[in-house]
Design an enzyme around this catalytic site. Structure first.
Site, PDB file in Angstrom:
ATOM      1  N   VAL A  61     -16.355   7.231 -27.674  1.00  0.00           N
ATOM      2  CA  VAL A  61     -17.008   5.999 -27.197  1.00  0.00           C
ATOM      3  C   VAL A  61     -16.805   5.739 -25.708  1.00  0.00           C
ATOM      4  CG1 VAL A  61     -16.959   4.826 -29.438  1.00  0.00           C
ATOM      5  CG2 VAL A  61     -15.033   4.519 -27.843  1.00  0.00           C
ATOM      6  N   TYR A 152      -3.592  -3.907 -24.783  1.00  0.00           N
ATOM      7  CA  TYR A 152      -4.376  -4.132 -26.001  1.00  0.00           C
ATOM      8  C   TYR A 152      -4.937  -5.553 -26.004  1.00  0.00           C
ATOM      9  CZ  TYR A 152      -5.619  -4.043 -30.965  1.00  0.00           C
ATOM     10  OH  TYR A 152      -6.297  -4.099 -32.157  1.00  0.00           O
TER      11      TYR A 152
END
Ligand code: NAD
Length: 245
Positions: A61, A152
């Site tokens: 991706v 994250y």
């Protein structure tokens, strides 16, 4: 049954974990499912378990060129993409003072740039068809500050923000974009909390007192993928056992 009859769904990171459960559920509900992932063996196995309704494409991706070739291949095979689940993601623990620049950039590359590139590749087609649903998988880490996971958390807040911006860009074309914010989910990624010995501590922050099964997130993704959620766009949908209540 049949809530996705006639629809084509592209699920990134669908080889295992939540993406796998979404692929299985969507196929059971009538969709043709295109699973993409960097894990070729797992992806092929998942597609073959599902059967004729599923295909697998190798796809990183973080590569715009790979997004273009996957979307071209899906359109050549199916003629349409009704649903995009931007699910691929990676997780690493790392606090602000201990995370290296390379580690930070890697997480942003997959979790944030990957979602941007996915929307960029698929939205023009959905706009042209005046129809489509994009579901971006964020996290509870995109709703609150999450110490010890600086990169994250940043990537998942970005997913939440991009979802809202893109939703406003395409709402007039009949295309919807929403985000899902899972809590602690029993997948290979969730296993990292066990491996680090912090699962018991984390579960103390979850009022229902347990992890979710991946299919419990997939059921929410099904709702957002289907026309049942036709009036919802630019919204956060939380599935976290009360963690952020
Ligand atoms: P997982 O690790 O089981 O699955 C993630 C999948 O993404 C894997 O198959 C992996 O190979 C794939 N992937 C990773 N990098 C990729 C890349 N560059 N290109 C294509 N595919 C790639 O994790 P999961 O728990 O199923 O996570 C799915 C999504 O849910 C992720 O976006 C994750 O951040 C999010 N999430 C997970 C949890 C949890 O507790 N498990 C909680 C909140 C959010």
């Amino acid at each position: 049954m049949g809530r996705l009859d006639g629809k084509v769904a592209l699920i990134s990171g669908g080889a295992r974990g939540m993406g796998e459960q979404e692929a299985r559920l969507f196929a059971a509900e009538g969709a043709s499912v295109v699973i993409t992932d960097v894990l070729d063996d797992d992806g092929k196995q998942t597609a073959s378990d599902i059967g004729a309704a599923a295909t697998f494409h190798h796809h990183d991706v973080t590569s715009e060129a790979e997004w273009t070739s996957v979307v071209d291949a899906v359109l050549a095979e199916h003629g349409q993409i009704d649903v995009l689940i931007n699910n691929a993601g990676i997780f690493r623990f790392g606090a602000t003072t201990t995370t290296t620049e390379a580690e930070y950039r890697q997480i942003i590359d997959v979790n944030q740039i990957g979602v941007f590139l996915g929307m960029k590749a698929v939205l023009p087609h959905m706009i042209e068809r005046r129809s489509g649903s994009v579901v971006n998988i964020s996290s509870v880490a995109g709703l609150m500050g999450s110490p010890g996971m600086i990169a994250y958390g940043a990537s998942k807040w970005a997913v939440r923000g991009m979802t809202k911006a893109a939703a406003k860009e395409v709402a007039g074309f009949g295309v919807r974009v929403n985000s899902i914010h899972p809590g602690i989910i029993d997948t290979p990624m969730g296993q990292q909390f066990d491996d680090a010995g912090v699962m018991a501590m984390v579960l103390q922050q979850v009022p229902v007192g347990r992890q979710a099964e991946a299919v419990e997130v997939a059921r929410l993704a099904l709702y957002l993928a289907s026309d049942d959620s036709i009036y919802s766009t630019g919204s956060e949908f939380v599935v976290d056992g009360g963690m952020t209540a």
